[in-house]
Design a protein around this motif. Sequence first.
Motif, PDB file in Angstrom:
ATOM      1  N   ASP A   1     -47.700 -79.989 -70.268  1.00 42.82           N
ATOM      2  CA  ASP A   1     -46.444 -79.583 -69.770  1.00 42.82           C
ATOM      3  C   ASP A   1     -46.188 -80.158 -68.428  1.00 42.82           C
ATOM      4  OD1 ASP A   1     -45.595 -78.464 -72.100  1.00 42.82           O
ATOM      5  OD2 ASP A   1     -46.182 -76.451 -71.543  1.00 42.82           O
ATOM      6  N   ASN A   2     -47.222 -79.895 -67.263  1.00 45.02           N
ATOM      7  CA  ASN A   2     -46.987 -80.253 -65.837  1.00 45.02           C
ATOM      8  C   ASN A   2     -47.921 -81.566 -65.969  1.00 45.02           C
ATOM      9  OD1 ASN A   2     -46.681 -80.706 -63.327  1.00 45.02           O
ATOM     10  ND2 ASN A   2     -47.668 -78.987 -62.545  1.00 45.02           N
ATOM     11  N   PHE A   3     -47.274 -82.632 -65.918  1.00 44.94           N
ATOM     12  CA  PHE A   3     -47.915 -83.884 -65.840  1.00 44.94           C
ATOM     13  C   PHE A   3     -48.060 -84.502 -64.569  1.00 44.94           C
ATOM     14  CE2 PHE A   3     -43.780 -84.535 -67.142  1.00 44.94           C
ATOM     15  CZ  PHE A   3     -43.615 -85.921 -66.470  1.00 44.94           C
ATOM     16  N   TYR A   4     -48.008 -83.731 -63.555  1.00 40.94           N
ATOM     17  CA  TYR A   4     -47.956 -84.472 -62.393  1.00 40.94           C
ATOM     18  C   TYR A   4     -49.067 -84.872 -62.124  1.00 40.94           C
ATOM     19  CZ  TYR A   4     -48.286 -84.214 -57.128  1.00 40.94           C
ATOM     20  OH  TYR A   4     -48.569 -84.642 -55.748  1.00 40.94           O
ATOM     21  N   CYS A   5     -49.362 -86.208 -61.532  1.00 39.74           N
ATOM     22  CA  CYS A   5     -50.593 -87.141 -61.229  1.00 39.74           C
ATOM     23  C   CYS A   5     -51.332 -86.862 -62.334  1.00 39.74           C
ATOM     24  CB  CYS A   5     -51.196 -86.484 -59.999  1.00 39.74           C
ATOM     25  SG  CYS A   5     -50.211 -87.044 -58.657  1.00 39.74           S
ATOM     26  N   TRP A   6     -51.230 -87.355 -63.656  1.00 42.53           N
ATOM     27  CA  TRP A   6     -51.858 -87.120 -64.908  1.00 42.53           C
ATOM     28  C   TRP A   6     -52.092 -88.450 -65.565  1.00 42.53           C
ATOM     29  CZ3 TRP A   6     -50.386 -89.230 -69.758  1.00 42.53           C
ATOM     30  CH2 TRP A   6     -51.048 -88.712 -70.753  1.00 42.53           C
ATOM     31  N   SER A   7     -53.116 -88.917 -65.992  1.00 42.85           N
ATOM     32  CA  SER A   7     -53.508 -89.959 -66.718  1.00 42.85           C
ATOM     33  C   SER A   7     -54.108 -89.591 -67.994  1.00 42.85           C
ATOM     34  CB  SER A   7     -54.700 -90.662 -66.036  1.00 42.85           C
ATOM     35  OG  SER A   7     -54.286 -91.238 -64.549  1.00 42.85           O
ATOM     36  N   HIS A   8     -54.043 -90.679 -68.999  1.00 48.98           N
ATOM     37  CA  HIS A   8     -54.226 -90.389 -70.273  1.00 48.98           C
ATOM     38  C   HIS A   8     -55.886 -90.329 -70.345  1.00 48.98           C
ATOM     39  CE1 HIS A   8     -55.601 -91.982 -74.374  1.00 48.98           C
ATOM     40  NE2 HIS A   8     -54.380 -91.964 -74.679  1.00 48.98           N
ATOM     41  N   PRO A   9     -56.497 -89.163 -71.058  1.00 50.88           N
ATOM     42  CA  PRO A   9     -57.819 -89.027 -71.009  1.00 50.88           C
ATOM     43  C   PRO A   9     -58.713 -90.130 -71.270  1.00 50.88           C
ATOM     44  CG  PRO A   9     -56.801 -88.012 -72.895  1.00 50.88           C
ATOM     45  CD  PRO A   9     -55.709 -88.570 -71.984  1.00 50.88           C
ATOM     46  N   ASP A  10     -58.210 -91.114 -71.844  1.00 50.24           N
ATOM     47  CA  ASP A  10     -59.434 -92.405 -72.129  1.00 50.24           C
ATOM     48  C   ASP A  10     -59.156 -93.399 -70.988  1.00 50.24           C
ATOM     49  OD1 ASP A  10     -60.457 -91.350 -74.131  1.00 50.24           O
ATOM     50  OD2 ASP A  10     -59.083 -91.826 -75.439  1.00 50.24           O
ATOM     51  N   MET A  11     -58.251 -93.391 -70.043  1.00 52.38           N
ATOM     52  CA  MET A  11     -58.068 -94.207 -69.102  1.00 52.38           C
ATOM     53  C   MET A  11     -59.310 -94.743 -68.371  1.00 52.38           C
ATOM     54  SD  MET A  11     -54.935 -95.768 -68.798  1.00 52.38           S
ATOM     55  CE  MET A  11     -54.677 -95.946 -67.165  1.00 52.38           C
ATOM     56  N   HIS A  12     -60.279 -93.776 -68.259  1.00 52.82           N
ATOM     57  CA  HIS A  12     -61.595 -94.236 -67.289  1.00 52.82           C
ATOM     58  C   HIS A  12     -62.455 -95.142 -68.084  1.00 52.82           C
ATOM     59  CE1 HIS A  12     -62.992 -90.871 -70.256  1.00 52.82           C
ATOM     60  NE2 HIS A  12     -63.884 -91.401 -70.118  1.00 52.82           N
TER      61      HIS A  12
ATOM     62  N   GLU B   1     -33.464 -88.084 -56.610  1.00 48.73           N
ATOM     63  CA  GLU B   1     -33.614 -86.725 -56.656  1.00 48.73           C
ATOM     64  C   GLU B   1     -33.731 -86.627 -58.426  1.00 48.73           C
ATOM     65  OE1 GLU B   1     -31.400 -83.774 -54.810  1.00 48.73           O
ATOM     66  OE2 GLU B   1     -31.610 -84.918 -53.044  1.00 48.73           O
ATOM     67  N   ILE B   2     -34.754 -85.955 -58.777  1.00 50.30           N
ATOM     68  CA  ILE B   2     -34.812 -85.663 -60.108  1.00 50.30           C
ATOM     69  C   ILE B   2     -34.658 -84.149 -60.307  1.00 50.30           C
ATOM     70  CG2 ILE B   2     -36.296 -85.813 -62.185  1.00 50.30           C
ATOM     71  CD1 ILE B   2     -37.644 -88.209 -60.868  1.00 50.30           C
ATOM     72  N   SER B   3     -33.471 -83.728 -60.875  1.00 50.09           N
ATOM     73  CA  SER B   3     -33.394 -82.232 -60.792  1.00 50.09           C
ATOM     74  C   SER B   3     -34.307 -81.507 -61.481  1.00 50.09           C
ATOM     75  CB  SER B   3     -31.874 -82.044 -61.524  1.00 50.09           C
ATOM     76  OG  SER B   3     -31.926 -82.456 -62.775  1.00 50.09           O
ATOM     77  N   GLU B   4     -34.962 -81.829 -62.349  1.00 53.26           N
ATOM     78  CA  GLU B   4     -36.080 -81.154 -63.222  1.00 53.26           C
ATOM     79  C   GLU B   4     -37.433 -80.874 -62.233  1.00 53.26           C
ATOM     80  OE1 GLU B   4     -33.563 -83.167 -66.155  1.00 53.26           O
ATOM     81  OE2 GLU B   4     -34.801 -83.847 -64.330  1.00 53.26           O
ATOM     82  N   ILE B   5     -37.242 -81.477 -61.048  1.00 52.48           N
ATOM     83  CA  ILE B   5     -38.560 -81.417 -60.187  1.00 52.48           C
ATOM     84  C   ILE B   5     -37.946 -80.633 -59.093  1.00 52.48           C
ATOM     85  CG2 ILE B   5     -40.294 -82.436 -58.667  1.00 52.48           C
ATOM     86  CD1 ILE B   5     -40.223 -84.860 -60.720  1.00 52.48           C
ATOM     87  N   SER B   6     -38.545 -79.329 -58.828  1.00 55.57           N
ATOM     88  CA  SER B   6     -38.308 -78.473 -57.719  1.00 55.57           C
ATOM     89  C   SER B   6     -38.418 -79.181 -56.379  1.00 55.57           C
ATOM     90  CB  SER B   6     -39.288 -77.230 -57.970  1.00 55.57           C
ATOM     91  OG  SER B   6     -39.083 -76.225 -56.658  1.00 55.57           O
ATOM     92  N   LYS B   7     -37.798 -79.019 -55.518  1.00 54.68           N
ATOM     93  CA  LYS B   7     -38.151 -79.237 -54.119  1.00 54.68           C
ATOM     94  C   LYS B   7     -38.879 -78.369 -53.372  1.00 54.68           C
ATOM     95  CE  LYS B   7     -33.422 -81.524 -53.859  1.00 54.68           C
ATOM     96  NZ  LYS B   7     -32.026 -81.146 -53.582  1.00 54.68           N
ATOM     97  N   ILE B   8     -39.050 -77.067 -54.075  1.00 49.54           N
ATOM     98  CA  ILE B   8     -39.919 -76.329 -53.257  1.00 49.54           C
ATOM     99  C   ILE B   8     -41.634 -76.581 -53.615  1.00 49.54           C
ATOM    100  CG2 ILE B   8     -40.712 -73.831 -53.185  1.00 49.54           C
ATOM    101  CD1 ILE B   8     -37.548 -73.353 -53.685  1.00 49.54           C
ATOM    102  N   ASP B   9     -41.660 -76.723 -55.033  1.00 55.68           N
ATOM    103  CA  ASP B   9     -43.025 -77.199 -55.525  1.00 55.68           C
ATOM    104  C   ASP B   9     -42.806 -78.401 -56.125  1.00 55.68           C
ATOM    105  OD1 ASP B   9     -45.543 -77.310 -56.423  1.00 55.68           O
ATOM    106  OD2 ASP B   9     -45.447 -75.518 -57.733  1.00 55.68           O
ATOM    107  N   TYR B  10     -42.984 -79.464 -55.457  1.00 50.64           N
ATOM    108  CA  TYR B  10     -42.886 -80.739 -56.021  1.00 50.64           C
ATOM    109  C   TYR B  10     -43.970 -81.166 -56.732  1.00 50.64           C
ATOM    110  CZ  TYR B  10     -41.622 -85.703 -55.752  1.00 50.64           C
ATOM    111  OH  TYR B  10     -41.060 -86.985 -55.980  1.00 50.64           O
ATOM    112  N   SER B  11     -45.008 -80.611 -56.900  1.00 52.97           N
ATOM    113  CA  SER B  11     -46.002 -80.745 -58.010  1.00 52.97           C
ATOM    114  C   SER B  11     -45.660 -80.348 -59.346  1.00 52.97           C
ATOM    115  CB  SER B  11     -47.521 -80.378 -57.347  1.00 52.97           C
ATOM    116  OG  SER B  11     -47.445 -79.332 -57.121  1.00 52.97           O
ATOM    117  N   ASP B  12     -44.673 -79.386 -59.414  1.00 51.78           N
ATOM    118  CA  ASP B  12     -44.447 -78.997 -60.695  1.00 51.78           C
ATOM    119  C   ASP B  12     -43.419 -79.628 -61.494  1.00 51.78           C
ATOM    120  OD1 ASP B  12     -43.828 -77.474 -62.912  1.00 51.78           O
ATOM    121  OD2 ASP B  12     -43.090 -75.577 -61.795  1.00 51.78           O
ATOM    122  N   TRP B  13     -44.007 -80.490 -62.490  1.00 53.38           N
ATOM    123  CA  TRP B  13     -43.120 -81.636 -63.200  1.00 53.38           C
ATOM    124  C   TRP B  13     -42.887 -80.888 -64.618  1.00 53.38           C
ATOM    125  CZ3 TRP B  13     -44.955 -87.205 -62.233  1.00 53.38           C
ATOM    126  CH2 TRP B  13     -44.860 -87.535 -60.908  1.00 53.38           C
ATOM    127  N   SER B  14     -43.234 -79.744 -64.817  1.00 56.85           N
ATOM    128  CA  SER B  14     -43.102 -79.193 -65.987  1.00 56.85           C
ATOM    129  C   SER B  14     -41.668 -79.051 -66.793  1.00 56.85           C
ATOM    130  CB  SER B  14     -43.841 -77.652 -66.120  1.00 56.85           C
ATOM    131  OG  SER B  14     -43.149 -76.713 -65.293  1.00 56.85           O
TER     132      SER B  14
END
Length: 114
Positions: A12-23, A63-76
Amino acid sequence: MIKQLKPVSVPDNFYCWSHPDMHLVDPRWNDGDERPYSDEEFELLQANAGVNIQIETFDPFDEISEISKIDYSDWSKWKPQPPTPAHFLIGAYDTEDGLVLWWAKEAKTDNVEN
């Protein structure tokens, strides 16, 4: 090809996320270098993963309205749409230059004779 990347469930919160097999497929995974990929490195990544990657960028002032300006790391609440139904997300990053999404689709190997 080292590993065929396939769609996976994205958190749900994919902030700074990578596919699990990228490594397994990314030649730069552990180098710690923040420089851009060279053309050769990016081609190798795609070949290793059996995908074609399309990069979507967002200006740091967008500005992406779904991303909070207060908690920018919450992309849920953000649900970006892939460029085509065949694409799936393999990376979502917050960079100095803005947000970056990496969309992949399986590379077609057309060895069929007509």
